[in-house]
Design a protein around this motif. Sequence first.
Motif, PDB file in Angstrom:
ATOM      1  N   PHE A  98       0.840  -1.195   0.000  1.00 16.75           N
ATOM      2  CA  PHE A  98       0.000   0.000   0.000  1.00 16.75           C
ATOM      3  C   PHE A  98       0.875   1.244   0.000  1.00 16.75           C
ATOM      4  CE2 PHE A  98      -3.731  -2.444   1.200  1.00 16.75           C
ATOM      5  CZ  PHE A  98      -3.210  -3.477   1.952  1.00 16.75           C
TER       6      PHE A  98
ATOM      7  N   TYR B 291       0.573   5.309   1.343  1.00 19.97           N
ATOM      8  CA  TYR B 291      -0.176   6.268   2.138  1.00 19.97           C
ATOM      9  C   TYR B 291       0.450   7.649   2.016  1.00 19.97           C
ATOM     10  CZ  TYR B 291      -2.459   2.422   4.677  1.00 19.97           C
ATOM     11  OH  TYR B 291      -3.201   1.317   5.029  1.00 19.97           O
TER      12      TYR B 291
ATOM     13  N   GLN C 239       0.734  11.195   4.403  1.00 19.50           N
ATOM     14  CA  GLN C 239       0.518  11.795   5.717  1.00 19.50           C
ATOM     15  C   GLN C 239       0.874  13.269   5.630  1.00 19.50           C
ATOM     16  OE1 GLN C 239       2.959  10.377   8.964  1.00 19.50           O
ATOM     17  NE2 GLN C 239       1.391  10.893  10.464  1.00 19.50           N
TER      18      GLN C 239
ATOM     19  N   LEU D  53      -2.935   9.190   8.476  1.00 21.78           N
ATOM     20  CA  LEU D  53      -2.549   8.604   7.194  1.00 21.78           C
ATOM     21  C   LEU D  53      -3.772   8.427   6.306  1.00 21.78           C
ATOM     22  CD1 LEU D  53      -0.341   7.596   9.335  1.00 21.78           C
ATOM     23  CD2 LEU D  53       0.224   5.921   7.583  1.00 21.78           C
TER      24      LEU D  53
ATOM     25  N   LEU E  68      -4.909   6.568   2.734  1.00 23.99           N
ATOM     26  CA  LEU E  68      -4.508   5.577   1.742  1.00 23.99           C
ATOM     27  C   LEU E  68      -4.634   6.163   0.343  1.00 23.99           C
ATOM     28  CD1 LEU E  68      -3.674   2.618   1.182  1.00 23.99           C
ATOM     29  CD2 LEU E  68      -6.119   2.082   1.034  1.00 23.99           C
TER      30      LEU E  68
ATOM     31  N   GLU F 152      -7.823   4.939  -4.220  1.00 23.45           N
ATOM     32  CA  GLU F 152      -8.894   5.424  -3.355  1.00 23.45           C
ATOM     33  C   GLU F 152      -9.501   6.680  -3.968  1.00 23.45           C
ATOM     34  OE1 GLU F 152      -9.850   3.725  -0.340  1.00 23.45           O
ATOM     35  OE2 GLU F 152      -8.632   2.283  -1.476  1.00 23.45           O
TER      36      GLU F 152
END
Lengths: 115, 114
Positions: B33, B35, B37, B43, B45, B58
């Motif tokens: 994955f 992410y 931040q 976090l 995704l 996403e």
Amino acid sequence: GDSVTQMEGPVTLSEEAFLTINCTYTATGYPSLFWYVQYPGEGLQLLLKATKADDKGSNKGFEATYRKETTSFHLEKGSVQVSDSAVYFCALSRGSGGSNYKLTFGKGTLLTVNP
Amino acid sequence: SAVISQKPSRDICQRGTSLTIQCQVDSQVTMMFWYRQQPGQSLTLIATANQGSEATYESGFVIDKFPISRPNLTFSTLTVSNMSPEDSSIYLCSATGTGQYGYTFGSGTRLTVV
């Protein structure tokens, strides 16, 4: 969809104080639950986990119990140290394939422990 | 658990350019994955990197902006394309075997776009 609600910080404690950081979740089925810790300037480290109801995860003096009846996974430590100062994230995963594998995070709680 | 090497650890880039971040896992993993931040935030995704096929993005993230590759079970890259200052964030790679027993994270890439 899945969600994690975490106690908002920042939390400031004196050394040796008792710590509780509340975490509740919304998810279908039986998710796995995690606490991650992020020290300043670093990535995330797994602190503890629980994969089924009534499981207790523990590590480095921290504990959290998977409570399905209250959909909670509160983090506790009996006596915090200055070195525990970090951001703590509660997270869940349904881990049953496909997009269920992804982690859903709470917003994070900044803990500062003063000497 | 798996160990992830992520690089670069930080970079300062000019707007309009692209940066590719690499993530190497020391063992075969099922899922990888990416992410983001943002400063002081949790976090978010970006996408799931699928081995041998297109990544699953996403809502709010698109392939043209964040192309992802995963040529095998231990390696993935994320490219941040046509960067703007709003892309300044920490980008983290993560991996897991079954999902139940824990996810490992890379140490992150701190990106600043000027």
